[in-house]
Scaffold this active site. Structure first.
Site, PDB file in Angstrom:
ATOM      1  CB  SER A 113      37.498 -38.262   1.829  1.00 20.02           C
ATOM      2  OG  SER A 113      38.370 -39.274   1.468  1.00 20.02           O
ATOM      3  CG  HIS A 114      37.964 -41.755   4.397  1.00 16.95           C
ATOM      4  ND1 HIS A 114      38.611 -40.598   3.994  1.00 16.95           N
ATOM      5  CD2 HIS A 114      38.175 -41.864   5.716  1.00 16.95           C
ATOM      6  CE1 HIS A 114      39.201 -40.044   5.029  1.00 16.95           C
ATOM      7  NE2 HIS A 114      38.959 -40.791   6.089  1.00 16.95           N
ATOM      8  CG  ASP A 277      38.064 -42.575  -1.150  1.00  9.70           C
ATOM      9  OD1 ASP A 277      38.214 -42.597  -2.391  1.00  9.70           O
ATOM     10  OD2 ASP A 277      38.381 -41.601  -0.457  1.00  9.70           O
ATOM     11  CG  ASP A 279      37.154 -38.266  -2.475  1.00 10.08           C
ATOM     12  OD1 ASP A 279      37.391 -39.313  -1.841  1.00 10.08           O
ATOM     13  OD2 ASP A 279      37.929 -37.292  -2.462  1.00 10.08           O
ATOM     14  CG  ASP A 281      40.883 -39.155  -2.873  1.00 15.54           C
ATOM     15  OD1 ASP A 281      40.286 -40.036  -2.208  1.00 15.54           O
ATOM     16  OD2 ASP A 281      41.083 -37.996  -2.450  1.00 15.54           O
ATOM     17  NE  ARG A 282      41.441 -41.754   2.108  1.00 13.64           N
ATOM     18  CZ  ARG A 282      41.672 -41.757   3.404  1.00 13.64           C
ATOM     19  NH1 ARG A 282      41.569 -42.876   4.092  1.00 13.64           N
ATOM     20  NH2 ARG A 282      41.992 -40.646   4.029  1.00 13.64           N
ATOM     21  CE  LYS A 376      43.922 -39.829  -0.876  1.00 13.80           C
ATOM     22  NZ  LYS A 376      43.791 -38.540  -0.222  1.00 13.80           N
TER      23      LYS A 376
HETATM   24  C1  G16 Z   1      43.164 -36.726   3.000  1.00 13.48           C
HETATM   25  C2  G16 Z   1      44.361 -36.116   2.362  1.00 13.48           C
HETATM   26  C3  G16 Z   1      45.524 -37.085   2.409  1.00 13.48           C
HETATM   27  C4  G16 Z   1      45.763 -37.521   3.844  1.00 13.48           C
HETATM   28  C5  G16 Z   1      44.502 -38.100   4.423  1.00 13.48           C
HETATM   29  C6  G16 Z   1      44.642 -38.422   5.888  1.00 13.48           C
HETATM   30  O1  G16 Z   1      42.742 -37.813   2.241  1.00 13.48           O
HETATM   31  O2  G16 Z   1      44.101 -35.778   1.020  1.00 13.48           O
HETATM   32  O3  G16 Z   1      46.630 -36.450   1.881  1.00 13.48           O
HETATM   33  O4  G16 Z   1      46.781 -38.492   3.899  1.00 13.48           O
HETATM   34  O5  G16 Z   1      43.455 -37.159   4.310  1.00 13.48           O
HETATM   35  O6  G16 Z   1      44.878 -37.235   6.576  1.00 13.48           O
HETATM   36  P1  G16 Z   1      44.817 -37.176   8.141  1.00 13.48           P
HETATM   37  O7  G16 Z   1      45.816 -38.191   8.613  1.00 13.48           O
HETATM   38  O8  G16 Z   1      45.159 -35.778   8.488  1.00 13.48           O
HETATM   39  O9  G16 Z   1      43.434 -37.589   8.554  1.00 13.48           O
HETATM   40  P2  G16 Z   1      41.217 -37.991   1.826  1.00 13.48           P
HETATM   41  O10 G16 Z   1      41.165 -39.268   1.057  1.00 13.48           O
HETATM   42  O11 G16 Z   1      40.468 -38.057   3.150  1.00 13.48           O
HETATM   43  O12 G16 Z   1      40.882 -36.777   1.056  1.00 13.48           O
END
Ligand code: G16
Length: 543
Positions: A113-114, A277, A279, A281-282, A376
């Protein structure tokens, strides 16, 4: 050529977190680490023989290596076909759409992800089910159980697939189709949004900057914003995906997308700024002189969604993760539609979306999406904003102010303490949990604690229960403090403190967010002893 059975041993650290398995890249590079986890995924599934698996990732370092291995393991395990994005690229929402559109059995998405990429960065593997969404907890638990007992994985000793060549290739009996990662997704966006209207907006001189952060949305944003919607060339910056994201941190928040923020607050600001971000999705949404918090963005998108053709009939309901501000709840109340509060993690929205109980979902962690996929979707949020801006003919700032004037404003912030000692963080949470019974009904700095609990979610669709999802203190005036540990960090623990206070319609909506929340910030410190327990004087990141 026979299937190879390679002996392996369990790794003790393959428990999926909030969103799949995320670790340092060097961990994934350990021999058999990827293979063991992927075989554990397949060992947890039933009925995939002859079916299709979608594979793609955000292009970070190790993406292509992992994909080649997964293709061979998939073939040896009996999948009938693989669809993989050209160059190994598929954004997370793009992959979700391909899974749904091609009626695939499931998909594997490679991303952290990010988090930064590269040999010293992070990597991740996630399994998505046939509805296009992240595997539910029942399945991730089963995968984890398999990782603890696995003794072998299956593969073929065959040459790598040419991921740069569109079209069909073969790995033994399995076909591998290399697909254009953007085409299906761009088609879907055209069904949801009024492209003519957005095109007219750009033609009228509307200016935008989209920062793809050298991550996966570059090709998607360039094709959709510049090629299909006629935004001027250069609207998309950092549009070429790079294995290390150009050395950056592909997290579209006010810390890592600071250049965009500064531009949008400056004298030459375009009308609209956005970023996505690693991937895809954000999303980050900033108007000229106006940052929109993800929680506000969710509420505003939900309230205005019917302005886009794909949502013209209205929305069935809204869901948000528990720590996300309650701004969207006020919209749902006014519309008389269902509102759901789920644990953090997009996987918890899947059942509600599949059951048609909600149309739009969102999280404070910069994620918004709808029933068009089961992830997302950063670019979707940007396009819905554009559609709304085109339809309303007002600025982002005007729309945000009008929303607060109608519904009131939920002042909201999240304080993150990154890479904290894991034992100290766990002890902090344990101490909070222990105090819960005495906190309810007490006064903290003069404020009455109306309730204090550890959030438990009962899924209204399948009846499953998820406990220990965050400690929350809810005050009698509706303000809240939530404490939880992140499930996506890769080093130590990340403590997240979420703070929220409601200011009614026609109230004071122009306060500085941190000042507006200062009394709650002080209570959070006093109650949790963050400084003493973690040794940190201040959060690492404030969003
Ligand atoms: C992932 C999840 C999201 C979550 C985020 C933060 O996002 O898909 O649903 O809100 O992590 O999670 P945490 O607070 O447990 O770090 P992404 O964009 O990182 O895939």
């Amino acid at each position: 050529m026979p299937i190879q059975t390679i002996e392996t041993q369990p790794f003790s650290d393959q428990k999926p977190g909030t969103s799949g398995l995320r670790k340092r890249t060097e961990r994934f590079a350990v021999p058999h680490y990827v293979e063991t986890f992927v075989q554990s995924i397949f060992d947890s599934l039933e009925g995939f023989r002859g079916k299709t698996l979608v594979i793609g990732g955000d292009g970070r370092y190790f993406n292509d290596t992992a994909i080649q291995r997964i293709i061979k393991i998939a073939a040896a395990n009996g999948f009938g076909a693989v669809k993989v994005g050209q160059g190994g690229l598929l954004s997370t929402p793009g992959a979700s759409h391909v899974i749904r559109h091609s009626r695939a059995f499931g998909g594997i998405i490679l991303s952290a992800s990010h988090n930064p990429g590269g040999p010293d960065g992070d990597f991740g593997i996630k399994y998505n089910v046939g509805n296009g969404g992240p595997a539910p907890e029942k399945l991730t638990d089963a995968i984890y159980a398999h990782t603890k007992t696995i003794t072998r994985y299956l593969t073929y000793d065959v040459p790598d697939i040419d991921l740069s060549r569109l079209g069909v290739q073969q790995v033994r009996g399995m076909t591998v189709e290399v697909i254009d990662p953007v085409a299906d997704y761009a088609e879907l966006m055209q069904q949801l949004f009024d492209f003519d209207r957005i095109r007219a907006l750009f033609a009228s001189g509307f200016r935008m900057q989209f920062d793809a952060m050298h991550a996966v949305t570059g090709p998607y944003a360039t094709r959709i914003l510049e090629d299909l919607l006629g935004a001027p060339k250069g609207t998309v910056i950092n549009g070429v995906p790079l294995p290390d994201f150009g050395g950056g941190h592909p997290d579209p928040n006010l810390v890592y997308a600071k250049p965009l923020y500064d531009l949008m607050m400056g004298p030459d600001a375009p009308d609209f700024g956005a970023a996505s971000d690693g991937d895809g999705d954000r999303n980050l949404i900033i108007g000229r002189g106006r940052f929109v918090t993800p929680s506000d963005s969710l509420a505003i998108l939900a309230a205005n969604a019917p302005r886009a053709p794909g949502y013209a009939a209205g929305i069935a309901g809204i869901a948000r993760s528990m720590p996300t501000s309650a701004a969207a709840d006020r919209v749902a109340e006014k519309l008389g539609i269902e509102m759901h509060e789920t644990p953090t993690g997009w996987k918890f929205f899947g059942n509600l979306l599949d059951a048609g109980r909600v149309t739009i979902c969102g999280e404070e962690s910069a994620g918004t999406g709808s029933n068009h996929v089961r992830e997302k979707d950063g670019l979707w949020a940007v396009l819905l904003w554009l559609n709304i801006l085109a339809a309303r003919g007002e600025s982002v700032d005007d729309i945000v102010r009008d929303h607060w004037a109608t519904y009131g404003r939920n002042y909201y912030t999240r304080h993150d303490y990154d890479e904290v000692d894991a034992t100290a963080a766990t002890a902090l949470m344990a101490a909070l949990r222990e105090r819960l019974p005495t906190l309810a009904g007490s006064r903290l700095d003069g404020k009455m604690v109306a309730s204090a609990d550890d959030f438990t979610y009962l899924d209204p669709v399948d009846g499953s229960v998820s406990g220990q999802q965050g400690v929350r203190l809810i005050f009698s005036d509706g303000s809240r403090i939530v404490f939880r540990l992140s499930g996506t960090g890769t080093v130590g623990a990340t403590l997240r403190v979420y703070l929220e206070r409601y200011e009614p319609a026609h109230g004071q909506h122009d306060l500085d967010t941190q000042s507006a929340l200062a009394p709650l910030i002080a209570i959070a410190e006093a109650v949790a002893g963050i400084r003493a327990r973690t040794g940190r004087d201040a959060p690492s990141v404030i969003t």
